[in-house]
Design a protein around this motif. Structure first.
Motif, mmCIF file in Angstrom:
data_model
loop_
_atom_site.group_PDB
_atom_site.id
_atom_site.type_symbol
_atom_site.label_atom_id
_atom_site.label_comp_id
_atom_site.label_asym_id
_atom_site.label_seq_id
_atom_site.Cartn_x
_atom_site.Cartn_y
_atom_site.Cartn_z
ATOM 1 N N GLN A 82 47.014 -23.158 -85.115
ATOM 2 C CA GLN A 82 46.632 -22.170 -86.122
ATOM 3 C C GLN A 82 45.366 -22.598 -86.860
ATOM 4 N N ILE A 83 45.204 -23.899 -87.061
ATOM 5 C CA ILE A 83 43.951 -24.399 -87.623
ATOM 6 C C ILE A 83 42.812 -24.145 -86.649
ATOM 7 N N LEU A 84 43.083 -24.310 -85.347
ATOM 8 C CA LEU A 84 42.071 -24.015 -84.332
ATOM 9 C C LEU A 84 41.649 -22.556 -84.368
ATOM 10 N N ASP A 85 42.595 -21.667 -84.635
ATOM 11 C CA ASP A 85 42.261 -20.249 -84.764
ATOM 12 C C ASP A 85 41.245 -20.038 -85.879
ATOM 13 N N CYS A 86 41.413 -20.774 -86.961
ATOM 14 C CA CYS A 86 40.466 -20.674 -88.075
ATOM 15 C C CYS A 86 39.099 -21.213 -87.673
ATOM 16 N N VAL A 87 39.078 -22.341 -86.958
ATOM 17 C CA VAL A 87 37.815 -22.922 -86.502
ATOM 18 C C VAL A 87 37.069 -21.928 -85.621
ATOM 19 N N ARG A 88 37.781 -21.297 -84.687
ATOM 20 C CA ARG A 88 37.163 -20.325 -83.786
ATOM 21 C C ARG A 88 36.641 -19.114 -84.547
ATOM 22 N N ARG A 89 37.457 -18.619 -85.459
ATOM 23 C CA ARG A 89 37.072 -17.416 -86.205
ATOM 24 C C ARG A 89 35.800 -17.677 -87.017
ATOM 25 N N ILE A 90 35.722 -18.822 -87.662
ATOM 26 C CA ILE A 90 34.546 -19.158 -88.482
ATOM 27 C C ILE A 90 33.297 -19.213 -87.621
ATOM 28 N N ARG A 91 33.405 -19.822 -86.435
ATOM 29 C CA ARG A 91 32.235 -19.937 -85.561
ATOM 30 C C ARG A 91 31.855 -18.585 -84.967
ATOM 31 N N GLU A 92 32.841 -17.820 -84.488
ATOM 32 C CA GLU A 92 32.543 -16.562 -83.818
ATOM 33 C C GLU A 92 31.990 -15.507 -84.759
ATOM 34 N N GLU A 93 32.474 -15.486 -86.010
ATOM 35 C CA GLU A 93 32.027 -14.468 -86.960
ATOM 36 C C GLU A 93 30.934 -14.966 -87.897
ATOM 37 N N GLY A 94 30.521 -16.215 -87.726
ATOM 38 C CA GLY A 94 29.444 -16.748 -88.566
ATOM 39 C C GLY A 94 29.807 -16.818 -90.032
ATOM 40 N N ILE A 95 31.050 -17.111 -90.331
ATOM 41 C CA ILE A 95 31.504 -17.206 -91.723
ATOM 42 C C ILE A 95 30.893 -18.462 -92.358
#
Length: 401
Positions: A284-297
């Motif tokens: 679930q932490i990995l999901d956050c890492v991916r989301r931040i990178r993919e959406e440029g957060i």
């Protein structure tokens, strides 16, 4: 057997500010107090957390019955004796104690599993809170920014208590008549530190509110605003009321789908604000890492810590980062000099392994850009159970410079 108690509504617990913070050894226990009872002759026996004291009520234990009237007027470390369950038997003596916050969290009635005291202390420490104490001469708008913290996933209210205690000194004393909503609203406008805590369940939110209100006569309750809603919806509304200006000093997300809320919460964070995500699974932490990178957060990872069962591990570090494979090697996304890192994995004892074990390393590929995620404990540490904290900081938006 004694039973856990249901905490009363907050308004019945809040007292005059001059009284509610007074818990010295000289003040007798009074109606509305909660306290801890320990058997005088058996220190290994489980302690008993009382209900708020009220004249006429009784406390039933497996050792006998205690009248609240026998406790009211006594002082800390005084001894009371139960009325025996059977005639001819002597009652059991109990010593009276003030209840500590960690004891209260462990023993108070729960609807959901709380964040345990060791973990709550660690989270508060990671936020590194330093409030300017309020004094009678301190105006509400003294030039310092109001400290606002978001907690999403109120649950039992345990972390809410710890966070509220950390910011408590910044606020003026609450009004003497807390039942008057108009007076209370006027006082809330003067607060210099606020915890916004959100839960999607009104039942859990109300229960957490009552739990916070019952501890130390509700001295930490007025620092907190409880909301039963969706965290993204609440954050979007709060931003609209503030002309889309960031207002949160820090945020904590304890949600199963925390990655879906990262974008809007990051928008509400002030520069260098800390965002902590708690999840039971590293994926679930990995999901956050991916989301931040993919959406440029605009969040920069600071650390990943593993919590042990009931806070046992004390915060073991994990190595979580995005990499791009190049043949048999990988390049770290966060590397400043582009230095190549060998694509091998060290075991926990420092020896070089072959194919990594699934519990030690996880690589997540993305077909769109071939980035992968390396995820493993720091070398030299032992794998244990527990949840995970992902810690990010809000980057500065260079377009504002």
């Amino acid at each position: 057997m004694w039973k856990t108690w249901r905490a009363p509504h907050r308004a019945s617990c809040l007292l005059h500010p001059a009284r509610r913070t007074h818990t010295s050894d000289t003040r007798p226990f009074a109606a509305g107090d909660i306290l801890l009872l320990r058997q005088k002759l058996d220190q290994t026996a489980p302690p008993i957390l009382t209900r708020p004291l009220k004249s006429g009520l009784q406390l039933h234990t497996h050792k006998g019955v205690l009248n609240h009237d026998d406790i009211i007027g006594k002082r800390v470390r005084d001894v009371v004796r139960t009325a025996p369950l059977r005639s001819g038997k002597a009652g059991t003596e109990y010593r009276l104690h003030h209840v500590k916050l960690e004891e209260y969290v462990r023993l108070s009635r729960r609807l959901v599993t709380p964040i345990y005291p060791a973990d709550a202390n660690l989270i508060v420490d990671l936020l590194d809170l330093h409030v300017v104490p309020y004094s009678g001469n301190t105006p509400a708008n003294d030039g310092n920014e109001r400290l606002e913290i978001l907690e999403a996933g109120t649950g039992h209210g345990a972390l809410s208590l710890y966070l509220s205690r950390a910011i408590h000194a910044a606020n003026p004393p609450p009004p003497e008549a807390p039942g008057d909503e108009t007076v209370l609203d006027e006082w809330k406008a003067t607060r210099r530190a606020i915890l916004h805590t959100i839960d999607c369940s009104a039942k859990f939110s109300n229960h957490a509110s009552s739990i916070v209100a019952a501890f130390r006569r509700g001295m930490y309750h007025a620092n907190i605003d409880f909301h039963a809603t969706d965290v993204s919806a609440w954050t979007a509304k709060a931003l609209a009321l503030r002309n889309q200006l960031p207002f949160l000093a820090h945020a904590f997300l304890d949600l199963p789908n925390a990655d879906t809320h990262l974008g809007i919460v990051a928008r509400a964070l002030r520069t260098d604000g800390c965002l902590i995500v708690f999840n039971p699974s590293i994926t679930q932490i990995l999901d956050c890492v991916r989301r931040i990178r993919e959406e440029g957060i605009g969040l920069e990872m600071e650390n990943v810590l593993e919590l042990g069962i009931n806070g046992g591990s004390g915060g073991r570090e994990w190595n979580v980062r995005a990499v791009k494979p190049r043949g048999k090697k990988v390049v770290d996304e966060e590397s400043d000099d582009g230095e190549m890192a060998a694509g091998i994995v060290e075991s926990s004892d420092g020896e070089v392994d072959g194919p990594p074990r699934e519990e030690a390393v996880r690589e997540e590929s993305n077909a769109s850009d071939d980035w992968k995620t390396i995820c493993r404990p720091k070398v030299g540490d032992r794998i244990v159970g527990g949840g995970f904290l992902g810690i990010w900081r809000k980057r500065r938006d260079m377009r504002d410079d």
